[in-house]
Write an enzyme that holds these catalytic residues in place. Structure first.
Site, mmCIF file in Angstrom:
data_model
loop_
_atom_site.group_PDB
_atom_site.id
_atom_site.type_symbol
_atom_site.label_atom_id
_atom_site.label_comp_id
_atom_site.label_asym_id
_atom_site.label_seq_id
_atom_site.Cartn_x
_atom_site.Cartn_y
_atom_site.Cartn_z
ATOM 1 N N LYS A 1 0.854 -1.188 0.000
ATOM 2 C CA LYS A 1 0.000 0.000 0.000
ATOM 3 C C LYS A 1 0.883 1.228 0.000
ATOM 4 O O LYS A 1 1.991 1.200 0.547
ATOM 5 C CB LYS A 1 -0.901 0.032 1.257
HETATM 6 P P1 NAD Z 1 -13.198 7.161 -3.115
HETATM 7 O O1 NAD Z 1 -12.270 8.286 -2.849
HETATM 8 O O2 NAD Z 1 -13.633 6.893 -4.511
HETATM 9 O O3 NAD Z 1 -14.533 7.316 -2.229
HETATM 10 C C1 NAD Z 1 -14.517 7.526 -0.850
HETATM 11 C C2 NAD Z 1 -15.894 8.040 -0.473
HETATM 12 O O4 NAD Z 1 -15.976 8.140 0.950
HETATM 13 C C3 NAD Z 1 -16.188 9.432 -1.024
HETATM 14 O O5 NAD Z 1 -17.568 9.525 -1.327
HETATM 15 C C4 NAD Z 1 -15.834 10.345 0.157
HETATM 16 O O6 NAD Z 1 -16.496 11.602 0.104
HETATM 17 C C5 NAD Z 1 -16.342 9.485 1.285
HETATM 18 N N1 NAD Z 1 -15.754 9.810 2.574
HETATM 19 C C6 NAD Z 1 -14.470 10.097 2.879
HETATM 20 N N2 NAD Z 1 -14.349 10.321 4.201
HETATM 21 C C7 NAD Z 1 -15.581 10.143 4.726
HETATM 22 C C8 NAD Z 1 -16.111 10.225 6.040
HETATM 23 N N3 NAD Z 1 -15.332 10.536 7.070
HETATM 24 N N4 NAD Z 1 -17.416 9.964 6.206
HETATM 25 C C9 NAD Z 1 -18.215 9.625 5.161
HETATM 26 N N5 NAD Z 1 -17.781 9.551 3.910
HETATM 27 C C10 NAD Z 1 -16.474 9.804 3.700
HETATM 28 O O7 NAD Z 1 -12.495 5.878 -2.468
HETATM 29 P P2 NAD Z 1 -12.837 4.352 -2.741
HETATM 30 O O8 NAD Z 1 -11.929 3.855 -3.798
HETATM 31 O O9 NAD Z 1 -14.315 4.193 -2.883
HETATM 32 O O10 NAD Z 1 -12.343 3.703 -1.371
HETATM 33 C C11 NAD Z 1 -13.161 3.675 -0.215
HETATM 34 C C12 NAD Z 1 -12.610 2.626 0.719
HETATM 35 O O11 NAD Z 1 -12.611 1.362 0.044
HETATM 36 C C13 NAD Z 1 -11.186 2.854 1.203
HETATM 37 O O12 NAD Z 1 -11.073 2.314 2.506
HETATM 38 C C14 NAD Z 1 -10.371 1.991 0.249
HETATM 39 O O13 NAD Z 1 -9.131 1.592 0.801
HETATM 40 C C15 NAD Z 1 -11.314 0.814 0.097
HETATM 41 N N6 NAD Z 1 -11.086 -0.007 -1.097
HETATM 42 C C16 NAD Z 1 -11.133 0.543 -2.346
HETATM 43 C C17 NAD Z 1 -10.956 -0.286 -3.451
HETATM 44 C C18 NAD Z 1 -11.065 0.232 -4.855
HETATM 45 O O14 NAD Z 1 -10.988 -0.578 -5.790
HETATM 46 N N7 NAD Z 1 -11.270 1.518 -5.054
HETATM 47 C C19 NAD Z 1 -10.689 -1.641 -3.277
HETATM 48 C C20 NAD Z 1 -10.668 -2.166 -1.979
HETATM 49 C C21 NAD Z 1 -10.868 -1.329 -0.905
#
Ligand code: NAD
Length: 479
Positions: free
Chosen positions: A168
């Protein structure tokens, strides 16, 4: 507490371990923000809350990545090791990352000034193949966060039987305050600095919070320029036009709903009859909300960092997406909805709560107030160790992150395989292969949980550790 590093090199390594330099970041110590309780206070309260549920890690000499989130990952690991009966060489090797890199990226801003951004990349285990993991842009990125997330990636890849270990990385910045050209310059400088440590057979980045296809395109281009030829297999999650995979963008959110659907089947629930709340409306949460909506479930609330929207009759999810595409956030959305805070959203009465925003959202402070029947972890680490214990005591099952959000890395693996083979599959084939992988992993986790009477998180960790353990015992420790 078991002793750390009781192997031949322990004494030498202890000499090399640098005592902790002072302040430990307390921003992770619950969802209380910078003014929340201090980390020692949280550690004491964890020790009180958890003795029956998990062995809380009492660290030896502190290492640079020893932050509360890393502590959470380590505590989960220690607990799972107790249940796993693996040889000591396995626990010794897996407790710490293999390699961690700290960078300062000097970048010219649009106004002509210069700023340095801290950046990190942590590689946890290269035992099963190259390391794999996202790059995030966020103000709270630190070495401990990357180390914890890298460890979780190792378990996730092992659980899904992908030939990868975990990594990461990220840049500590506020992406909302940076222009597209500034983000491009940060990304290109990051890639150039990372070049000796990443590679298609070494470490393969992917998108994470606030990074996307465009970020991966800049990374792929920068790396390819340095190599002198196109290297699409250096990153995953890139645009289809440069070797990305169909269905990669939707894969994590779709995978979350595949796991939720399998869980509903086992619980005897009809998904179309369930009310759902989704925290986070980005790549993972946005797609999960759409998939739930498409399957007939009632999505009654969603949120992003600006707050949430709630409608007991069910939200118009496509309209929310159209609004966010135009306005970048849900902030001013008011059409037929009640505005709520993220704290209120988590405590809404519903059947299924999908946590798809970020880590540490459900803690000892609010786990007792949740009014859902099932929690799905779309984000990484959204439930603290203490929060997890409270949900377990309350009999609310948690579909753990290393299983539930593994759809993204699984289709990333498909993307890498397609790039290496220069042969591309269609969308239906990718979706079918993903469903097979998620279903196989879900069944193994569910069965271990039922057979051993342990939580789904413990079952997932035990299953993953056994995959890694088999490989480590076969290979042994070099030399
Ligand atoms: P992203 O940036 O596309 O979306 C994150 C969302 O969460 C946004 O809508 C943001 O406004 C919201 N957010 C941020 N802080 C917040 C808070 N305190 N309260 C409420 N909403 C909040 O990111 P993503 O890619 O969707 O990732 C989200 C999570 O999923 C992370 O933990 C990431 O590590 C995990 N993840 C992502 C992927 C992927 O393929 N993108 C894969 C596995 C895990």
């Amino acid at each position: 507490m078991r002793e750390l590093d009781r192997d031949r090199g322990a004494e030498r390594r202890q000499q090399l371990e640098v005592p902790h330099a002072g302040r430990i970041d307390t921003r992770r110590a619950g969802c209380n923000g910078p003014s929340g309780p201090s980390w020692p206070a949280v550690r004491t309260s964890l020790s009180r809350t958890l003795p029956a549920v998990a062995k809380v890690v009492q660290p030896g000499p502190a290492l640079e990545w020893d932050t509360p989130l890393y502590h959470q990952a380590r505590t989960q690991l220690e607990h799972a090791l107790e249940l796993s009966e693996v040889p000591e060489l396995v626990s010794t090797r897996l407790r710490h990352p293999e390699r961690a890199l700290i960078l300062m990226l000097p970048v010219e801003l649009d106004d002509g000034s210069y700023r340095s951004f801290p950046a990190y990349r942590v590689q946890h285990s290269s035992l099963l193949g190259p390391t794999k993991g996202g790059i995030r842009y966020d103000e709270e990125v630190d070495l401990g966060e990357c180390a914890a997330l890298a460890m979780w990636m190792t378990w996730k890849c092992a659980l899904l039987r992908l030939p990868y270990g975990g990594a990461k990385g990220g840049v500590r910045c506020n992406p909302r305050e940076l222009s597209t050209p500034e983000l491009a310059r940060i990304t290109r400088r990051l890639t150039a600095e990372l070049a000796p440590f990443i590679g298609p057979e070494l470490d393969i980045p992917a998108p994470d919070m606030a990074t996307n296809e465009q970020t991966m395109a800049w990374m792929m281009d920068t790396y390819s320029m340095q190599m002198g030829h196109a290297v699409p297999e250096i990153v995953t999650g890139k645009p289809v036009s440069i070797g990305g995979s169909l269905f990669r963008q939707e894969a994590t959110g779709a995978g979350v709903v595949m796991v939720v659907e399998r869980a509903c089947e086992r619980l005897g629930w009809d998904l179309a009859q369930q009310t759902c709340v989704v925290q986070g409306f980005g790549n993972v949460g946005g797609v999960a909300a759409s998939e739930l909506h498409a399957k007939g479930a009632h999505v009654v609330a969603v949120s992003d960092v600006s707050g949430g929207v709630h409608s007991p009759l069910g939200l118009d999810v496509p309209a929310l997406h159209a609004y966010v595409a135009e306005n970048r956030s849900l902030e001013e959305y008011t059409a037929d909805v009640e505005r709520i805070t993220n704290e209120e959203l988590l405590e809404l009465e519903c059947d299924i709560l999908v946590l798809a925003a970020r880590e540490d959202q459900v803690t000892s402070a609010n786990a007792g107030k949740l009014r859902c029947r099932l929690v799905a972890e779309g984000a990484n680490g959204p439930i603290s160790v203490a929060g997890d214990a409270i949900l377990a005591e309350r009999g609310i099952p948690v579909l753990p992150d290393i299983l539930t959000n593994a759809g993204g890395v699984t289709v990333s693996y498909f993307e890498w395989v397609q790039d290496l083979g220069r042969l591309f599959w269609d969308r239906d084939e990718i979706r079918r292969r993903l469903a097979d992988k998620m279903s196989d992993a879900f069944d193994r986790v569910w069965n271990v949980s039922q057979e051993r009477g342990i939580t789904l998180r413990d079952a997932a960790l035990v299953a993953a550790i056994h995959e890694v353990s088999g490989a480590l015992v076969a290979r042994g420790i070099y030399p």
